[in-house]
Design a protein around this motif. Structure first.
Motif, mmCIF file in Angstrom:
data_model
loop_
_atom_site.group_PDB
_atom_site.id
_atom_site.type_symbol
_atom_site.label_atom_id
_atom_site.label_comp_id
_atom_site.label_asym_id
_atom_site.label_seq_id
_atom_site.Cartn_x
_atom_site.Cartn_y
_atom_site.Cartn_z
ATOM 1 N N ARG A 83 0.877 -1.169 0.000
ATOM 2 C CA ARG A 83 0.000 0.000 0.000
ATOM 3 C C ARG A 83 0.908 1.210 0.000
ATOM 4 N NH1 ARG A 83 -0.355 -2.165 5.095
ATOM 5 N NH2 ARG A 83 0.262 -0.795 6.801
ATOM 6 N N ARG A 84 0.361 2.362 -0.090
ATOM 7 C CA ARG A 84 1.166 3.582 -0.177
ATOM 8 C C ARG A 84 2.157 3.663 0.984
ATOM 9 N NH1 ARG A 84 1.017 8.245 -3.077
ATOM 10 N NH2 ARG A 84 1.790 10.094 -2.012
ATOM 11 N N GLY A 85 3.420 3.746 0.641
ATOM 12 C CA GLY A 85 4.471 3.887 1.642
ATOM 13 C C GLY A 85 4.925 2.602 2.305
ATOM 14 N N VAL A 86 4.374 1.458 1.886
ATOM 15 C CA VAL A 86 4.730 0.181 2.520
ATOM 16 C C VAL A 86 5.250 -0.790 1.474
ATOM 17 C CG1 VAL A 86 3.934 -1.778 3.890
ATOM 18 C CG2 VAL A 86 2.996 0.500 4.319
ATOM 19 N N LEU A 87 6.503 -1.147 1.619
ATOM 20 C CA LEU A 87 7.147 -2.105 0.728
ATOM 21 C C LEU A 87 7.012 -3.497 1.320
ATOM 22 C CD1 LEU A 87 9.647 -1.990 -1.638
ATOM 23 C CD2 LEU A 87 10.752 -3.007 0.328
ATOM 24 N N GLY A 88 6.653 -4.456 0.503
ATOM 25 C CA GLY A 88 6.531 -5.834 0.961
ATOM 26 C C GLY A 88 7.559 -6.722 0.293
ATOM 27 N N LEU A 89 8.068 -7.680 1.043
ATOM 28 C CA LEU A 89 9.003 -8.677 0.510
ATOM 29 C C LEU A 89 8.427 -10.059 0.742
ATOM 30 C CD1 LEU A 89 12.432 -7.419 1.923
ATOM 31 C CD2 LEU A 89 11.594 -7.184 -0.417
ATOM 32 N N ARG A 90 8.435 -10.882 -0.289
ATOM 33 C CA ARG A 90 8.082 -12.291 -0.151
ATOM 34 C C ARG A 90 9.368 -13.075 -0.371
ATOM 35 N NH1 ARG A 90 3.536 -15.098 -0.138
ATOM 36 N NH2 ARG A 90 2.332 -13.289 -0.825
ATOM 37 N N VAL A 91 9.756 -13.816 0.648
ATOM 38 C CA VAL A 91 11.008 -14.561 0.612
ATOM 39 C C VAL A 91 10.699 -16.052 0.596
ATOM 40 C CG1 VAL A 91 13.149 -15.055 1.863
ATOM 41 C CG2 VAL A 91 12.194 -12.736 1.881
ATOM 42 N N SER A 92 11.229 -16.759 -0.393
ATOM 43 C CA SER A 92 11.096 -18.213 -0.481
ATOM 44 C C SER A 92 12.491 -18.805 -0.493
ATOM 45 C CB SER A 92 10.371 -18.624 -1.757
ATOM 46 O OG SER A 92 9.064 -18.124 -1.760
ATOM 47 N N ILE A 93 12.701 -19.770 0.379
ATOM 48 C CA ILE A 93 14.013 -20.389 0.507
ATOM 49 C C ILE A 93 13.854 -21.891 0.342
ATOM 50 C CG2 ILE A 93 15.987 -20.760 2.041
ATOM 51 C CD1 ILE A 93 15.127 -18.101 3.430
ATOM 52 N N ASN A 94 14.587 -22.457 -0.597
ATOM 53 C CA ASN A 94 14.631 -23.909 -0.766
ATOM 54 C C ASN A 94 15.751 -24.436 0.122
ATOM 55 O OD1 ASN A 94 12.594 -23.840 -2.664
ATOM 56 N ND2 ASN A 94 14.003 -23.756 -4.377
ATOM 57 N N LEU A 95 15.366 -25.078 1.211
ATOM 58 C CA LEU A 95 16.358 -25.606 2.148
ATOM 59 C C LEU A 95 16.973 -26.884 1.603
ATOM 60 C CD1 LEU A 95 14.309 -25.014 5.409
ATOM 61 C CD2 LEU A 95 16.195 -23.633 4.526
ATOM 62 N N VAL A 96 18.167 -27.189 2.045
ATOM 63 C CA VAL A 96 18.883 -28.381 1.584
ATOM 64 C C VAL A 96 18.079 -29.643 1.887
ATOM 65 C CG1 VAL A 96 20.966 -29.773 1.927
ATOM 66 C CG2 VAL A 96 21.146 -27.307 1.700
ATOM 67 N N ALA A 97 17.361 -29.645 2.992
ATOM 68 C CA ALA A 97 16.561 -30.808 3.380
ATOM 69 C C ALA A 97 15.301 -30.959 2.520
ATOM 70 C CB ALA A 97 16.170 -30.697 4.851
ATOM 71 N N ARG A 98 15.263 -30.242 1.390
ATOM 72 C CA ARG A 98 14.156 -30.285 0.434
ATOM 73 C C ARG A 98 12.861 -29.703 0.980
ATOM 74 N NH1 ARG A 98 15.299 -34.050 -4.185
ATOM 75 N NH2 ARG A 98 17.346 -34.838 -3.737
#
Length: 106
Positions: A83-98
């Protein structure tokens, strides 16, 4: 989750050519290492596509150690204006343990 939070929201030292948001010369961060992220540099950035690209780059840079240290096989980040003034981050991490770890920050 804790490692991701520390990596993203601890101030990393600004590079010599980074523009400091308040126009000063305080590059913040820990002088002896690369812990944290440069997301703090976006504090006064305008809501532009370039800002989203920089946020994504800074987040990937901060989380790269997970791949380098063998904790994860891949890190994916998307950035958006929530929304105005709010940055969002979506983080996806593929761990070694699958396993896949995903978290959203606004």
């Amino acid at each position: 989750r804790t490692a991701v939070i520390i990596s993203l929201f601890t101030d990393r030292r600004a590079e010599a050519d980074d523009e400091i948001p308040d126009g000063g010369d305080d590059r913040r961060g820990w002088w002896a290492g690369s812990l944290g992220s440069r997301l703090w540099l976006l504090a006064r950035a305008k809501e532009m596509p370039d800002t989203l690209a920089r946020a994504r780059t800074y987040a990937i840079e901060a989380l790269q150690w997970l791949v380098d240290d063998g904790v994860a096989t891949a890190v994916e980040v998307t950035a958006e204006w929530v929304r105005r003034g709010v940055l969002g981050l979506r983080v996806s991490i593929n761990l070694v343990a699958r396993n896949r770890f995903e978290v959203v920050f606004n």
